[in-house]
Design an enzyme around this catalytic site. Sequence first.
Site, short mmCIF file in Angstrom:
data_model
loop_
_atom_site.label_atom_id
_atom_site.label_comp_id
_atom_site.label_asym_id
_atom_site.label_seq_id
_atom_site.Cartn_x
_atom_site.Cartn_y
_atom_site.Cartn_z
N TYR A 439 22.22 93.50 38.15
CA TYR A 439 22.48 92.28 37.36
C TYR A 439 23.26 91.21 38.13
O TYR A 439 23.82 91.49 39.17
CB TYR A 439 23.06 92.60 35.99
CG TYR A 439 24.38 93.34 35.85
CD1 TYR A 439 25.29 93.47 36.86
CD2 TYR A 439 24.70 93.92 34.61
CE1 TYR A 439 26.49 94.14 36.65
CE2 TYR A 439 25.90 94.58 34.40
CZ TYR A 439 26.79 94.68 35.42
OH TYR A 439 27.96 95.32 35.22
N GLU A 440 23.24 90.02 37.61
CA GLU A 440 23.76 88.84 38.34
C GLU A 440 23.06 88.67 39.69
O GLU A 440 23.67 88.20 40.65
CB GLU A 440 25.28 88.91 38.54
CG GLU A 440 26.11 88.68 37.29
CD GLU A 440 25.97 87.28 36.68
OE1 GLU A 440 25.59 86.34 37.40
OE2 GLU A 440 26.22 87.16 35.47
#
Lengths: 602, 602
Positions: A439-440
């Site tokens: 994620y990110e």
Amino acid sequence: MSQYIAPIRDMQFVLHELAGLGELANLPNCEEATPDVVDAIMEEGGKFASGVLAPLNKVGDQNGAIWNNGTVATAPGWKEAYQQFAESGWTAIGCPQEFGGQGLPKLVSTPVSEMFKSANLAFSLGPMLTQGAIEALVLRGSDALKAKFLDKMVAGTWTGTMNLTEPQAGSDLAAVRSKAIPQADGSYLISGQKIFITYGEHDMTDNIIHLVLARLPDAPEGVKGISLFVVPKFMVNDDGSLGARNDVHCVSIEHKLGIHASPTCVMSYGDKGGAVGYLVGEANRGLEYMFIMMNEARFSVGLEGLAISERAYQKALQYARERTQGTELGIKGGGKVAIIKHPDVRRMLMTMKAHVEAMRALAYVTAAALDHAHHHADDAERAKAQAFADLMIPVVKGWCTETGIEMASLGVQVHGGMGYIEETGAAQYLRDARISAIYEGTTGIQANDLIGRKMAREGGQTVKAVIGMMRRLDGNLAEAEGGMMGEHVAVVRAALAQGVSALEQAVEYILATFGSDIKAAHVGAVPMLKLMGIVCGGWQMARAVIAAQRKLSEGTGDSNFYKTKIVTARFFAEHVLPHAASYSHTVCKGAGSALTLDEAMF
Amino acid sequence: MSQYIAPIRDMQFVLHELAGLGELANLPNCEEATPDVVDAIMEEGGKFASGVLAPLNKVGDQNGAIWNNGTVATAPGWKEAYQQFAESGWTAIGCPQEFGGQGLPKLVSTPVSEMFKSANLAFSLGPMLTQGAIEALVLRGSDALKAKFLDKMVAGTWTGTMNLTEPQAGSDLAAVRSKAIPQADGSYLISGQKIFITYGEHDMTDNIIHLVLARLPDAPEGVKGISLFVVPKFMVNDDGSLGARNDVHCVSIEHKLGIHASPTCVMSYGDKGGAVGYLVGEANRGLEYMFIMMNEARFSVGLEGLAISERAYQKALQYARERTQGTELGIKGGGKVAIIKHPDVRRMLMTMKAHVEAMRALAYVTAAALDHAHHHADDAERAKAQAFADLMIPVVKGWCTETGIEMASLGVQVHGGMGYIEETGAAQYLRDARISAIYEGTTGIQANDLIGRKMAREGGQTVKAVIGMMRRLDGNLAEAEGGMMGEHVAVVRAALAQGVSALEQAVEYILATFGSDIKAAHVGAVPMLKLMGIVCGGWQMARAVIAAQRKLSEGTGDSNFYKTKIVTARFFAEHVLPHAASYSHTVCKGAGSALTLDEAMF
């Protein structure tokens, strides 16, 4: 129950002796970060992490968040812990004083953030996303929006979320399709589906403030047609009281490998005509705003890799000291011993310890650069610090999270068969850690950012400057070789020199290839990221050696700590840094074989 | 639903062109392994894996095995699949014909075993453990015990288990405390607690035959006082019918990270006075017998790393072909593309493909050596083959399982956010794979075996012979460099030469140090194991290059397959083999920093 003790001694070492906390406190708006204040914050943060958050970590894993008809019940104890968290001021620590925050530098909030992530990663995600939403509003929100939302978000009364991803728009946000229709009163009606929304719904606060990417009707295609909106779960009246329920709902949550207690929500906007939202900043510039914030969000996710590694290390170390199995090598007729006596277990523990310390040093030094970039009085200094932070953030994000997975897996291994049993707890760290490299922005996305925006676009200016800084360390290391632990220092010096040369070669290749053969450059992106991580980690450990050697020569401070630091740096030099040359080789040579095959031949 | 298709083309390549199946069929008792028979077995095995076992893999993960008051219910469909498995003769494939087996060589049962493990690892563990129990009885059981148990175990009517571990006796079996009291009728009463017993209890068959390590009352301390017993769940009457329930019970099962459908049992022997057991072989030689069998059990667990990697690769490849995200690098204004077009995704897929093929080649070549060791007419040839297999088994076990974890994790990464969602299925492979580096001896235990029993004890004779074989390949590679894909071959040749030199240096260090500084040698054990894995994998890929080049020159066979093989070998040479030098450095230099610190300083 597995304990967590904040590693305050090493944190203090990095803050003061590597990241320049003292110097930082001289910058404008950083004056409050005096040693006393920082000590107090660290101590309180450690207490909260150990006393409140850590005991809930397994509870959260086992119970998870539970969806029921649009509502989400957090795990037992979560709500109370959150309340205490907010009341203790932890939501406000890094926020601007103007909105009720404590305005402390990033370098001070970073170790505290590490503690909370170590103690309970799933819990820490709510405040992290809220922080992102706060930054967006501070950065680009109108005064009216700021007045309406910021005080309560900073105080933790309300949490915030970031709504970017859609089923067809993951790494590629250009594909966002959610819509925003302008209304006569200046608001917008938002509709569309968002997925993977962390804490998109929960029962810890009575309102949730969503930041949402969507397109205006006349918006251009692609990345330049995305705008940013703020969409509260409950409308907020002018007196601050809550109004009607807005048309945004959590339609389901995901069943995930880890971070079970962090609800990952599918959010539906506008099922009943449209969720009321307000434009943040200018139209069509939403993605640009996201990228400004994303740097800090990525830094924060990078810290997760460090934090999980620290937690896994503490647990493995405790087990290795307690578990008796086998006899000591080379001792005839000796009794059974704790497994920490076995060389391979020591190797695993040292691997974890060395990586943790290298990651911490690199992360905190990057945090200090972010502070300099925000607060330094001199424009040129600010720009230089920002360029350094920009270069390092994909490394902190990519390298620390990939390393976090490896270290958590090694933590399982130290436990042997018990590591595979969920009750032990070591496996949870591996499951939780696995998301951080996704994620990110996945590791691949970080690596592309590193070689593209952060290296090639500026002709390698910043990375070359960093290589220069690494090279200039050689003189100090040569000097330290003359000291009492000179034999260890010599190993660190030689390994760093080789690592830096390997890095330089790979950088030259990327710079030469990026313009002429962009696919070839990108095959080397992740190996380049790992190479940067290893060499920058080795660089920081070398700086630690110099600092430690100085203290040992002066005869001041805890000599055991400093000696241990030097031996740990040597371990990093002998067990980790040698792979720099291998990654460099792959960056420079590995493109052809990765790109040759026809897709049908896979 | 994720499909599994047995990779029969590559399996056939390895069987025929690397592992010498043709030559093997000339050995005594291997005559039945004709190409036709082997083809038919592979095809049927593939069908069973894809059609019956693979669809149950997720069902098993989600439902798990369920303990209830001493009984264990397997997952839905498990019992029927097992019945079909036994009826189709898969339990008997590698067993002696004397007891109803098909007596096929290890080299033939190995690819079939790989298929079943790929399709459904949790299912495959029951037959694997039964195989171990069968081997123990074949090897050391009396005629009476053989007559009583073997036919039904080979036919799959009953399953078998291996009961070694106790809470205080994991890696250190010398600490086993279970007791066996001799009875007047020649039997023994067994009591004690065993943990981590795979398929110790289940509902798939009406009897379970436990092989159990325990101590006689007068047994010496330590490893030389452990005996092996066979303990049936239900007593077996002389006519083969089942008698009374024996005093062995499953008191609980573990809640594990993965392989949920494989019941991991805590077994209690003798709660009501003693479980009736029969001595296998001679008293006090149980551990010795275990070690004979353990070689093959370790080989089989090594295959799990290969099998999970293959499954993870297939799934990631399918996703990469289907998932559309972003545009192609370097193409202006192009549309969205499948992610397999992105260089980093290709790099990840090639990493998986190259490792799978290298592991498969090494594992099958080792299987062929085991066949030669069992069946060759010539004593010296048998001994040579056994020594080779003995050397390679810790490598196959340790390297393939560690690699399996990495490849399963990479498979998650290819899926991005979807990889973290359990419904996708990629995460299950990671969870399942994680145990393989722990059970049947952790990677550390394999590595200690490698440097101790397999290298130092014989002065490095076998490993030096293997290094010689690798070196002699250089001439063939030089020749192949003149062929149509000579550019690729040259890269493989250079990388192998460097890898072999790195290996040789590390071997010299281990041989020089093992006697004089045993702890230092052991710090290098796991790096040595990884080094061996990489270089042996590279060696097999180089052999594959030579075989492929020959076929290309002759213009026979599927030229696309052979070209792909050569490119894949080059990828291995550029992305994997470079790390050989790094591991070698760590083996030779890394001991001091791992052993220096006082335990309190960790």
